[in-house]
Structure formats: C-alpha cells, structure tokens
Scaffold this motif. Structure first.
Motif, mmCIF file in Angstrom:
data_model
loop_
_atom_site.group_PDB
_atom_site.id
_atom_site.type_symbol
_atom_site.label_atom_id
_atom_site.label_comp_id
_atom_site.label_asym_id
_atom_site.label_seq_id
_atom_site.Cartn_x
_atom_site.Cartn_y
_atom_site.Cartn_z
ATOM 1 N N GLY A 10 93.457 60.055 46.612
ATOM 2 C CA GLY A 10 93.424 60.576 47.971
ATOM 3 C C GLY A 10 94.811 60.800 48.504
ATOM 4 N N SER A 11 94.871 61.002 49.816
ATOM 5 C CA SER A 11 96.144 61.233 50.491
ATOM 6 C C SER A 11 96.478 60.044 51.372
ATOM 7 C CB SER A 11 96.057 62.501 51.340
ATOM 8 O OG SER A 11 95.831 63.636 50.528
ATOM 9 N N VAL A 12 97.734 59.651 51.344
ATOM 10 C CA VAL A 12 98.171 58.491 52.111
ATOM 11 C C VAL A 12 99.619 58.699 52.514
ATOM 12 C CG1 VAL A 12 98.926 57.228 50.062
ATOM 13 C CG2 VAL A 12 98.206 55.956 52.090
ATOM 14 N N GLN A 13 100.015 58.045 53.587
ATOM 15 C CA GLN A 13 101.408 58.117 54.006
ATOM 16 C C GLN A 13 102.244 57.123 53.198
ATOM 17 O OE1 GLN A 13 101.458 57.607 58.321
ATOM 18 N NE2 GLN A 13 101.544 59.831 58.553
ATOM 19 N N ALA A 14 103.528 57.402 53.135
ATOM 20 C CA ALA A 14 104.447 56.509 52.434
ATOM 21 C C ALA A 14 104.325 55.090 52.976
ATOM 22 C CB ALA A 14 105.877 57.005 52.574
ATOM 23 N N GLY A 15 104.312 54.142 52.057
ATOM 24 C CA GLY A 15 104.139 52.742 52.439
ATOM 25 C C GLY A 15 102.702 52.279 52.374
ATOM 26 N N GLY A 16 101.779 53.216 52.224
ATOM 27 C CA GLY A 16 100.371 52.881 52.188
ATOM 28 C C GLY A 16 99.911 52.429 50.811
ATOM 29 N N SER A 17 98.599 52.223 50.705
ATOM 30 C CA SER A 17 98.017 51.704 49.467
ATOM 31 C C SER A 17 96.787 52.517 49.064
ATOM 32 C CB SER A 17 97.594 50.244 49.655
ATOM 33 O OG SER A 17 98.699 49.407 49.941
ATOM 34 N N LEU A 18 96.541 52.543 47.779
ATOM 35 C CA LEU A 18 95.333 53.117 47.212
ATOM 36 C C LEU A 18 94.922 52.276 46.012
ATOM 37 C CD1 LEU A 18 96.039 56.978 47.159
ATOM 38 C CD2 LEU A 18 94.319 55.814 48.553
#
Length: 126
Positions: A10-18
C-alpha cells in the motif's frame, strides 16, 4: 504446484509501517528458504530479507536492518515482513520467493529462488 500469494502492500508516509504477508500453498520442503525481494523502477531486483523455513535463520540487506523484520508462521505456511520506519527509498514492488530443498539461505542470489509471487506494491511518500 507451489503458489505464493502476497498481500499487505500500500501507500504510506515516511516513518510509517506496513506488514506484508506471503501465503504459500503446495510448499512442503523441510529444509528450504523463503524471502522478500524488491524491485524499484529502473533498478535490479534485490534481496530484502530471507528466512529458513524452520524460522531459525534470518538474513537482511544492510539498508533495512533494524527497521524490517521477517518471520514465519509454520502452521499457516506464511512468511511476513514487518516494515517500520519506512523511507521513500523503500518504494518498490515487493516479491515473495521460495527455494526448493536447500540447507543454507542466501539473500544475494536470486537464482536460488525457484518460486515467485506476483508482487505487491509499496509506496512511501516523503
């Protein structure tokens, strides 16, 4: 017939998690390796993290050490990639892969991996 099915991109902002998942079917090797690879546009496919099927041995490429964790649920025949502190340079198509019978796992040798999933896109925005 071995099948690997990825999910969780998926799409996430920098610093996020998947968290990526790879469910294997028809895969019953007692000594083998599974792993995650990625390919960004215009770049070669590279190994990200690999794990022995018994879940004991893990290997990571330097750029993800301390941020990504590979794990395996033997009962579910599934491999996971927990990705934390994501960076824009982690943006790529992520592929799950698995070997046939092997005693040792190598992250830098794509030719070791005989089975590949279709991939799941990971996009990290700054």
């Amino acid at each position: 017939q071995v099948q690997l099915v990825e999910s969780g991109g998926g799409s996430v902002q920098a610093g996020g998690s998947l968290r990526l998942s790879c469910a294997a079917s028809g895969y019953t090797y007692s000594r083998a390796c599974m792993g995650w690879f990625r390919q960004a546009p215009g770049k070669e496919r590279e190994g990200v993290a690999v794990i022995s099927v018994d879940g004991i041995s893990t290997y990571y490429t330097d750029s993800v050490k301390g941020r990504f964790t590979i794990s395996r649920d033997i009962a579910k025949n599934t491999v996971y990639l927990q990705m934390n502190s994501l960076k824009p340079e982690d943006t790529a198509m992520y592929y799950c892969a698995a070997t046939r019978f092997r005693y040792s796992c190598r992250i830098g040798y794509l030719s070791d991996y005989n089975y590949w999933g279709q991939g799941t896109q990971v996009t990290v925005s700054s």
